[in-house]
Design a protein around this motif. Structure first.
Motif, PDB file in Angstrom:
ATOM      1  N   ALA A   1     -33.274   4.863   3.937  1.00  0.00           N
ATOM      2  CA  ALA A   1     -33.671   6.140   4.532  1.00  0.00           C
ATOM      3  C   ALA A   1     -33.661   7.230   3.471  1.00  0.00           C
ATOM      4  O   ALA A   1     -34.592   8.063   3.392  1.00  0.00           O
ATOM      5  CB  ALA A   1     -32.725   6.501   5.677  1.00  0.00           C
TER       6      ALA A   1
ATOM      7  N   MET B   1     -29.674   0.219   5.132  1.00  0.00           N
ATOM      8  CA  MET B   1     -30.536   1.119   5.927  1.00  0.00           C
ATOM      9  C   MET B   1     -30.394   2.568   5.460  1.00  0.00           C
ATOM     10  O   MET B   1     -31.384   3.295   5.330  1.00  0.00           O
ATOM     11  CB  MET B   1     -30.147   1.010   7.405  1.00  0.00           C
ATOM     12  CG  MET B   1     -30.801  -0.187   8.069  1.00  0.00           C
ATOM     13  SD  MET B   1     -30.746  -0.059   9.863  1.00  0.00           S
ATOM     14  CE  MET B   1     -29.036  -0.201  10.168  1.00  0.00           C
TER      15      MET B   1
ATOM     16  N   GLY C   1     -41.116   1.624   4.510  1.00  0.00           N
ATOM     17  CA  GLY C   1     -39.687   1.642   4.796  1.00  0.00           C
ATOM     18  C   GLY C   1     -39.362   0.614   5.872  1.00  0.00           C
ATOM     19  O   GLY C   1     -38.383  -0.129   5.763  1.00  0.00           O
TER      20      GLY C   1
END
Lengths: 225, 1139
Positions: free
Chosen positions: B34, B30, B63
Motif C-alpha cells: 500500500a 500488504m 497493486g
C-alpha cells in the motif's frame, strides 16, 4: 490624708480672713469691689456687686448682671475668684431667682457672714419647680463656702447632695471632697465609706478630669496613708 | 485442566507457529505494498490527476495483482509445509529423530492396532516428546526460518516505504490527498471531464526594458493557477494567481532580459510557454523623483522610484528629477503643453542627469530630446502634474453646538474640532461677556498651539465661575483656527450664547457639592485610619528587624509608598477643597442671593486648608528628597513618623467630618425648604389664578418647563398658560423634592437623629398627598372644571405648606438638639474646669510654706491635676469640632492651664535652691487659666445658636474700638508731623489741617459709638473718650499743636487700646501698645531694573521655595507660571488673558 487636712486648714486660714470684713491687708477683704476700684484694680466703678442679685431677677438686666458677676470675678484673686466664677456658673445655668440667691450668698460671705450665707443657701426651699440640678448647684456652692469655716457642715451638705442628686454634674467632685473629709476621720467606717465613694467615682466616671486625682487618692487610701 | 502433552500436540503447535508467521508476512506485505502504491501515485500525480489519466487505475490493478500473487504463493507455501508428511519430516530432522519415527508414533496414537499395549504406545510418545523439547520456532526448521527472513525483509522495506509515505503526506498534504483520491476512485479520474487548456497572453505592445509587463491567463473552470517565470540566467520563480471567471492577470517584475512564462493548474494542465523579450533600453533609466514640500508644511521630502503617470503635489513643492541616460540622447527637456520648457536635465556625474523645478501650474508635461537622434519610444511617457492649493482650516464647536444654558456648576463641557489639509498652527477658544445691553466685553482667549497637526479634537471643560458678567448678562463662546500657511488662513466657528444658570440651580449644585464633600471626607477618614494602622504594623516590624544599617530595600520602598500615600491623601483633600471652591465661585456670581451659602462653604474650605499642611508637608517633601537621593535613613523611625502623621491627619479629618456632616445636613434642610417654599408659592399662585378664572373660558397656550423652579412667574403660568399644563409642570417638580426629602431622612437616620428623620419622612408623605391633589387639580383643569381645579390646587398648596412646616420644624428640632448637646457639653466643661480650679486652689493653699518632704506629695497631686486638665481637653474636643470659634479659645485656655500645671510639677520637682518660691505662682496661673476656661465655656453656651460666624455685640464693640485706636494712631502721627517733627518746610499748615481732620473723624466715630446701643458691656466711659477726642479735634482745628496736645493724643490712644483689651477675654496682649509717632521716611522709588523688562519671561519660584507646598499646589504654581509666560510673549501684546 493628713496633708489634705493640712491643706484645708491652710485654706481656712487663707479664705476666712479674706471673707471677714476686717481689712487685713490681704485676702478677700482687700478685694471687695469698692476697695478694688479704689486701688484702680478694676474699672468697675459702675459694677456695684450689691445690685447684681436684683439685676439678675430682672429679665431685662439679667445679661448685664451676668457680665457684672464676671467683672467682679475678674477683680478677685485666688480661691475667691474661683468662687465667683462658680457663682457665675450657677447664675448662668439656673433660673434668675436661684442665681440671685447664689450671688447674694457670695456677697454675704464676702461681707463676713459665711456660715449663715452658706446655710441660708442650702436651706432655701426654692420654688416648687426647682430642678434637681439647680438644687445640687446651690448645695455645692454652699458646701464650698463652708469648706473654710465649717468642714463638717460642708460634708453634711455634700452628703445631702449625693443622697438627693447622685447624678448631678456636681456629684463627681462632691464624692471626692466628701471622701477626703471622711478619710481624715479616725473611724474605720468612714474610711470604708471614703474608699467606696472614690471607687464609685472612678468606676462611674473614669474619664472625668478628677479621675486621676481620685485614683491617686484611692491608692493612698489603700496604702493607709 | 490442560490436555496431556503428546507428539500430535507438539506438531500442531509447530504448525500454528508457521501459520502465525505467514499471517505476519501477509500483513506486512500488504502494508508495504500500500505504501509503495501510494508513493508511486504521489510521484505521478503532479498538481493533480490529469483528467482521463489511467495511472491511478494501473497502480491499483498492479497493486492488487501483486497482492494476489503474494497471497497465492504464501498459501501454497503454508499448505505444503503444513502437511503431516513435510512437517513431521522437518520436525524429525530438527529433533534428531529417526526418519519416520514421529509419523509412526502419530499413526499409533491415532489408531492403535489391536493388541497393542497402550502403555507401550504412551511410553513411545513420552520418549518422542522428550526428544522434541524446544520452542516451535526451533522445531519449525527451514520453513520457519524462511518465513522469518521474509518477514524481516518485508518489514524493513515496508518501514522505509511507510516513512517515505509519511514524509510525503506531511510535505504536500494536498498532493497526497489528490494521490489518494485518485487511487480510491481510479475510474473517476479515468472518466473525468477534460478541462479546456490553459492559455497565456503577453502584452501586445513591445516591452520596454525595465517595464513590468502584465501577463493574462485564460484558465476556464479553474479557481487558481500557478504562474511560473524564469528570467534568463535566473532560477524559476512561481506565484499563485487567482482566477476570476476563467481569467487572471499577473504583473511580472521589471524586465531587463527575456523571460519564459508558463502556467500550470491543479488538474495537471500546463499552458504553452510564452517568451517575452524587452525592447531596446530607454534613453532615461533609473528615473527617480524627489519632492521637497514647502517649508511651512514641516514635512519631510519624499523620493519616488520611477515617474508616476500623475503627480499630485501641494503648491510650492519643488520637484527634482534624477536618472541615468543611456547613449547619446542629446539634451533632455520636459515641456509644458504650451511648449515652453519646464525643466532641463543637466548632466550630473558619469552618465547621470538631473534637473529641478517648482511647478507653477498644473498641466501635462512631455519629454523631448534635442541635439540627438532619439527614437520617441525610448523617451519616458508623458505625465500629469496637478498642484493642490492649501485650503483654509475648519473649526467647529459641536458641543455645545448652539446657544445653551450653563450648568449650575458653571463648568461647561465642550467639544472643539478643527482640521486643516496641511496643518494647524493654533486653535483659539474665545469667551467674552455679553452684557444685558448687548455690549460685548473684553474677551478671554485660550490658545492651543498645534505645530502643524492636521486635526484637533478636544473635549475640555470650561470653568466659567466668576466670568459671568454682572447684571444678568451672558457669555459668548467661539473658536478660531489658524493654519500653518504663510498667509495664516483662518476659520472661525459660530458664536454661541451661554446663559447663566438659575440661582436655584446654582444653590442646589453647591449644596450637592457639600454633600459630596462630606462623603469624600468620610471615605478619607476610613482610608486614613486603615493606612495608619498598616503603617504602625510596618513600623513595628521594621523596628523588630532593625539592623541599624539604614534599612533594606523593602523597608525603603515601604517608606516611599507611605510617603506617596500621604501625598495622595493631601492631594485628595486639595481636590475636595477645589471642588468646594468652584461651587463657592459659582455662588459668588449670584451676589447676595446665595443666602450665606458661600460663606458656609468658605468655612468648610478653611477647615480643609488646615489639614496636613505646614511643617508636615515640608517634612514629607524632605523625606521624598531623601528617598530620591538614596540618603541613609532610619526606616523604622520614618515609618513611625509617617504613621503618626497619618493618625494626626485622621484625627483632623474626623474633626472635619463632624463639621461636614453637620454642614451637609444643614444644606440639605435648607435646599429642601427652599424647594418646598417655591413649590408652595407657585401652587398658591396657581390656585389663586384658577379661582379668579372660574367660569371664564379656558385659555390655551404652551406649558412651562417641567420641574424648573424658576420657570416663569406663576402669574404668567396661571394666567396665560394652560392651567392643566402649569399644574402638571408643578407636579413634575414634586418628585425631585420628595427624593431630596427621603435622602435627608436617610441622612438624619444614619446620624441617629431619629425624630427629625421621622419628621422628614412625614413631610415626604405630605408631599405625596400634595402630588395626588395636584393630579386631581390637573384633571379637573383639563375637564374645564376651574372651580374643582382651584379647590384641588389649593388643597395641594396646603399639603405642600404642611410638608414645609414639617421640614422647618424638623430643622428647628435638629438644631435645638444639636445646640442643647453642645450647651450641655460646655456646661459640663465649665463645671469640670471649675472643679479643677478648686482642686488647684486647694493645692496652692497646701503649697504655702511646704517643706521639701511634702513637695513630693504635692508634685504627685499636681501631676494628677495636670492629667485631669488633659482629660478635660479631650472631653472638650467635640466642642472644638462643632464650635471652633469657642473651641479654639477654650483650647487656648486649657493649653495655658496645662503649661502652667506642668511648670508647677517641674518646679515642685526641683531642689529648693533652683525651684523654691516659684511653683505657687505657676499654680496660681493654672487656677486662673482654668477659671478662664470655665468662663469661656459659660460664654460659649450663649454663643451656641447665634450662628457662630456672627460676632456678638461685644465682638463688634471690640472691632470698633480697634478701629478707633487705629484712627487715633494715624491722627497722632499726623499731629506729630505737623508739629515739625519730620515735616518739611512749608507743609506745616496743611499737615495741621490733615491732623485736625483725622482727629475730627476719630471724635465723630467715638461719639457715634458712645451714643449708640452698646449696652452695659461698654467698658470704661466711652462718652468721656468721645469728649476728649472732640476736644483734641477742636484744638487741632484752631491750629494748636503743642507737646501737651500730643501727650493727650497718646493718652487717648492708650485709653482706646485699654478699652479694647478689657473686652478681650483672654487678657491683655503685650504686642498691642501705643507708640509715639516717629519720623516717616519717604524714600524715592528707584526705576525698575532694565533686566526685568528685557525678557518677558517671569521666573518661577525655586525648588526651595516650592518645597513647603503640597505636590498639587506645586503643580498649580508651576502651571500658573508656565501659562503666564506663554500668554506674555516678549514684546507682544496678548489678545487677552488665559481662561
Amino acid at each position: 490624708v493628713r496633708n489634705e487636712c493640712y491643706g484645708i486648714a491652710v485654706l481656712v486660714l487663707l479664705v476666712v480672713p479674706a471673707l471677714l470684713p476686717v481689712s487685713g491687708g490681704v485676702g478677700l477683704a482687700a478685694q471687695t469691689a469698692d476697695s478694688a476700684t479704689a486701688e484702680g484694680q478694676a474699672d468697675t466703678a459702675s459694677a456695684t456687686p450689691a445690685g447684681i442679685p436684683d439685676d439678675l431677677r430682672d429679665p431685662e438686666t439679667r445679661s448685664q448682671a451676668l457680665a457684672r458677676i464676671l467683672e467682679v470675678a475678674e477683680s478677685r484673686e485666688g480661691p475667691v475668684r474661683t468662687l465667683w466664677v462658680q457663682g457665675l456658673a450657677v447664675a448662668e445655668k439656673t433660673s434668675p431667682e436661684i442665681g440671685a440667691r447664689a450671688v447674694e450668698a457670695l456677697l454675704r460671705a464676702e461681707a463676713g457672714d459665711i456660715e449663715a450665707a452658706a446655710w441660708a443657701l442650702a436651706e432655701w426651699p426654692g420654688p416648687d419647680e426647682m430642678k434637681g440640678d439647680d438644687r445640687a448647684a446651690l448645695l455645692a456652692l454652699a458646701a464650698r463656702l463652708l469648706d473654710g469655716v465649717d468642714p463638717e457642715g460642708g460634708a453634711q451638705l455634700r452628703e445631702r447632695l449625693l443622697a438627693a442628686h447622685p447624678a448631678a454634674p456636681e456629684a463627681v467632685e462632691t464624692r471626692l471632697r466628701l471622701a477626703r473629709y471622711l478619710a481624715a476621720r479616725e473611724s474605720d467606717e468612714d474610711r470604708s465609706r471614703a474608699l467606696a465613694l472614690v471607687e464609685d467615682l472612678i468606676v462611674d466616671t473614669p474619664d472625668h478630669p478628677l479621675a486621676p486625682e481620685a485614683r491617686r487618692f484611692l491608692a493612698q487610701l489603700r496604702r493607709g496613708v | 485442566v490442560s490436555p496431556a502433552p503428546s507428539p500430535a500436540r507438539a506438531l500442531a503447535s509447530v504448525r500454528r507457529h508457521l501459520h502465525q508467521m505467514g499471517a505476519g508476512v501477509a500483513v506486512v506485505g500488504m502494508l508495504g505494498l500500500a505504501a509503495g502504491v501510494f508513493l508511486l501515485a504521489w510521484l505521478l500525480v503532479g498538481p493533480g490527476w490529469a483528467a482521463g489519466s489511467p495511472a491511478p487505475l494501473l497502480l491499483v490493478v498492479v497493486g492488487l495483482l501483486l497482492l494476489g500473487a503474494g497471497g497465492v504463493l504464501l498459501i501454497r507455501f503454508l499448505r505444503r509445509w503444513g502437511s503431516d508428511e513435510w512437517l513431521t519430516r522437518e520436525v524429525e530432522r530438527q529433533a534428531g529423530l529417526p526418519r519416520g519415527a514421529l509419523r509412526a508414533q502419530l499413526e499409533l496414537d491415532r489408531a492403535p492396532p489391536d493388541g497393542a499395549s497402550p502403555a507401550l504406545i504412551h511410553a513411545g510418545s513420552a520418549t518422542l516428546l522428550a526428544r522434541m523439547q524446544g520452542p516451535p520456532a526451533r522445531l519449525a526448521g527451514r520453513p520457519g526460518q524462511g518465513l522469518a527472513r521474509l518477514l524481516r525483509t518485508l518489514g524493513g522495506v515496508g518501514a522505509v516505504l511507510a516513512l517515505l509515505a509519511t514524509g510525503a503526506l506531511i510535505l504536500a498534504p494536498e498532493r497526497s490527498q489528490a494521490a489518494v483520491g485518485g487511487l480510491l476512485g481510479p475510474t473517476a479520474v479515468l472518466a473525468g471531464p477534460i478541462l479546456p487548456p490553459l492559455e497565456l497572453l503577453g502584452p501586445e505592445t513591445p516591452i520596454a526594458r525595465g517595464d513590468r509587463p502584465q501577463v493574462r491567463i485564460s484558465a476556464p473552470e479553474r479557481p487558481r493557477v500557478t504562474l511560473h517565470w524564469q528570467l534568463r540566467g535566473e532560477p524559476v520563480e512561481r506565484m499563485a494567481v487567482v482566477v476570476t471567471e476563467g481569467h487572471g492577470a499577473f504583473q511580472l517584475p521589471p524586465l531587463d532580459a527575456g523571460v519564459r512564462v508558463w502556467a500550470t493548474a491543479a488538474d495537471g494542465a500546463r499552458s504553452p510557454e510564452l517568451l517575452l523579450e524587452p525592447a531596446d533600453a530607454l534613453l532615461l533609466t533609473d528615473l527617480s523623483v524627489e519632492l521637497e514640500f514647502p517649508r511651512y508644511m514641516n514635512r519631510d521630502s519624499e523620493r519616488l522610484r520611477g515617474l508616476p503617470a500623475e503627480l499630485e503635489i501641494p503648491a510650492g513643492t519643488r520637484v527634482t528629477l534624477e536618472g541615468r541616460i543611456s547613449g547619446d540622447g542629446g539634451e533632455l527637456l520636459l515641456l509644458h503643453e504650451a511648449g515652453d520648457v519646464a525643466v532641463r536635465l543637466e548632466p550630473v556625474g558619469e552618465g547621470g542627469v538631473a534637473g529641478a523645478w517648482q511647478p507653477a501650474r498644473s498641466g501635462r508635461l512631455s519629454w523631448t530630446a534635442r541635439g540627438g537622434e532619439v527614437d520617441p519610444l525610448r523617451l519616458p511617457p508623458d505625465f500629469q502634474v496637478t498642484l493642490v492649493e492649501d485650503a483654509p482650516p475648519s473649526v467647529a464647536l459641536p458641543r455645545p453646538g448652539g446657544d445653551t444654558e450653563l450648568p449650575a456648576s458653571l463648568r461647561l463641557p465642550i467639544l472643539l474640532e478643527a482640521t486643516d489639509d496641511v496643518g494647524l498652527a493654533r486653535v483659539e477658544l474665545w469667551v467674552a461677556p455679553l452684557g444685558a445691553d448687548g455690549q460685548v466685553g473684553d474677551p478671554e482667549v485660550q490658545v492651543v498651539p498645534l505645530d502643524g497637526r492636521r486635526e484637533l479634537r478636544l473635549a475640555p471643560t470650561l470653568e466659567l465661575a466668576g466670568r459671568m458678567p454682572p447684571g444678568g448678562g451672558e457669555l459668548l463662546l467661539w473658536a478660531r483656527a489658524v493654519d500653518v500657511s504663510p498667509a495664516g488662513q483662518e476659520a472661525v466657528s459660530p458664536r454661541y450664547r451661554l446663559r447663566a444658570p438659575s440661582e436655584a440651580a446654582v444653590r442646589a449644585e453647591a449644596r450637592s457639592r457639600v454633600g459630596d464633600a462630606e462623603e469624600r471626607v468620610e471615605s478619607l477618614v476610613g482610608r486614613s485610619g486603615r493606612e495608619a494602622r498598616r503603617l504602625r504594623e510596618q513600623a513595628a516590624e521594621a523596628r523588630v528587624g532593625r539592623s541599624g544599617s539604614g534599612g533594606d530595600f523593602q523597608e525603603r520602598e515601604a517608606v516611599r509608598e507611605a510617603a506617596r500615600g500621604q501625598e495622595a491623601l493631601g492631594s485628595e483633600v486639595d481636590a475636595i477643597r477645589e471642588e468646594l471652591a468652584e461651587a463657592r465661585r459659582s455662588l459668588d456670581s449670584l451676589g447676595d442671593a446665595d443666602g450665606g451659602l458661600s460663606e458656609r462653604i468658605s468655612a468648610l474650605e478653611e477647615i480643609l486648608a488646615e489639614l496636613g499642611g505646614g511643617e508636615e508637608a515640608q517634612r514629607l517633601s524632605e523625606l521624598m528628597e531623601s528617598l530620591e537621593s538614596g540618603r541613609r535613613m532610619d526606616t523604622a523611625e520614618e515609618l513611625g513618623r509617617l504613621a503618626e502623621a497619618r493618625e494626626t491627619l485622621q484625627e483632623q479629618l474626623e474633626a472635619a467630618l463632624e463639621r461636614f456632616r453637620r454642614a451637609a445636613l444643614e444644606e440639605s434642610f435648607q435646599g429642601v425648604e427652599e424647594d418646598l417654599r417655591t413649590l408652595v408659592e407657585q401652587q398658591a399662585e396657581l390656585a389663586k389664578s384658577l379661582a379668579g378664572h372660574e367660569g371664564e373660558p379656558e385659555a390655551g397656550g404652551g406649558s412651562p418647563d417641567a420641574g424648573d423652579p424658576d420657570a416663569g412667574a406663576p402669574d404668567d403660568q396661571a394666567g396665560v398658560a394652560d392651567p392643566a399644563s402649569t399644574q402638571e409642570a408643578l407636579m413634575a417638580g414634586v418628585d425631585p423634592v420628595r427624593e431630596r426629602l427621603e435622602e435627608l431622612a436617610r441622612r438624619l437616620q444614619r446620624q441617629g437623629d431619629d425624630a427629625p428623620s421621622r419628621a422628614a419622612t412625614e413631610a415626604a408623605e405630605q408631599l405625596d398627598q400634595a402630588r395626588e391633589a395636584m393630579e386631581r387639580a390637573a384633571e379637573a383643569a383639563r375637564d374645564g372644571d376651574s372651580g374643582g381645579a382651584a379647590g384641588e390646587a389649593g388643597e395641594a398648596g396646603e399639603m405642600a405648606q404642611k410638608a414645609l412646616d414639617e421640614v422647618e420644624e424638623a430643622r428647628r428640632d435638629w438644631m435645638e438638639a444639636f445646640e442643647e448637646a453642645l450647651r450641655a457639653a460646655l456646661r459640663q466643661g465649665a463645671e469640670e474646669a471649675l472643679a479643677l480650679a478648686r482642686q488647684q486652689d486647694d493645692l496652692r493653699v497646701r503649697m504655702e510654706g511646704v517643706g521639701r518632704v511634702e513637695r513630693g506629695e504635692l508634685r504627685s497631686d499636681e501631676a494628677a491635676l495636670v492629667q485631669g486638665i488633659r482629660n478635660l481637653a479631650n472631653r472638650l474636643e467635640g466642642v472644638n469640632r462643632q464650635l471652633p470659634e469657642v473651641g479654639r479659645e477654650l483650647a487656648g485656655a486649657l493649653g495655658d492651664a496645662l503649661a502652667a500645671g506642668e511648670r508647677t510639677v517641674d518646679q515642685l520637682g526641683r531642689s529648693g535652691l533652683w525651684g523654691g518660691g516659684r511653683f505657687d505662682e505657676s499654680a496660681a496661673l493654672t487656677a486662673e487659666a482654668l477659671n478662664r476656661a470655665a468662663i469661656l465655656a459659660l460664654s460659649g453656651m450663649e454663643q451656641v445658636g447665634q450662628g457662630g460666624g456672627e460676632g456678638s455685640a461685644m465682638d463688634q464693640l471690640m472691632e470698633e474700638l480697634e478701629s478707633l485706636a487705629q484712627g487715633q494712631e494715624a491722627a497722632n502721627q499726623q499731629a506729630q508731623a505737623s508739629a515739625g517733627e519730620g515735616a518739611e518746610e512749608g507743609q506745616g499748615a496743611s499737615s495741621t489741617e490733615e491732623a485736625a481732620s483725622a482727629q475730627r473723624a476719630v471724635a465723630d466715630a467715638a461719639r457715634s459709638l458712645a451714643d449708640g446701643d452698646v449696652g452695659e458691656w461698654s467698658p470704661g466711659d466711652l462718652d468721656e473718650l468721645a469728649r476728649e477726642a472732640e476736644a483734641l479735634a477742636e484744638a487741632l482745628e484752631s491750629g494748636t499743636v503743642d507737646r501737651e496736645l500730643i501727650r493727650r493724643q497718646e493718652e487717648l490712644l492708650e485709653r482706646f487700646l485699654g478699652a479694647g483689651r478689657m473686652l478681650e477675654r483672654d487678657g491683655p496682649t503685650e504686642e498691642r501698645e501705643g507708640t509715639p509717632a516717629g519720623v516717616v521716611e519717604r524714600p524715592l522709588i528707584p526705576a525698575l531694573d532694565p533686566e526685568l523688562l528685557r525678557d518677558g519671561r517671569i521666573a518661577p519660584p525655586s525648588p526651595d521655595e516650592l518645597r513647603h507646598l503640597t505636590p498639587a499646589e506645586r503643580r498649580l504654581v508651576l502651571e500658573y507660571f508656565e501659562a503666564l509666560n506663554r500668554s506674555t510673549p516678549p514684546g507682544g501684546a496678548g489678545g487677552g488673558g488665559e481662561l
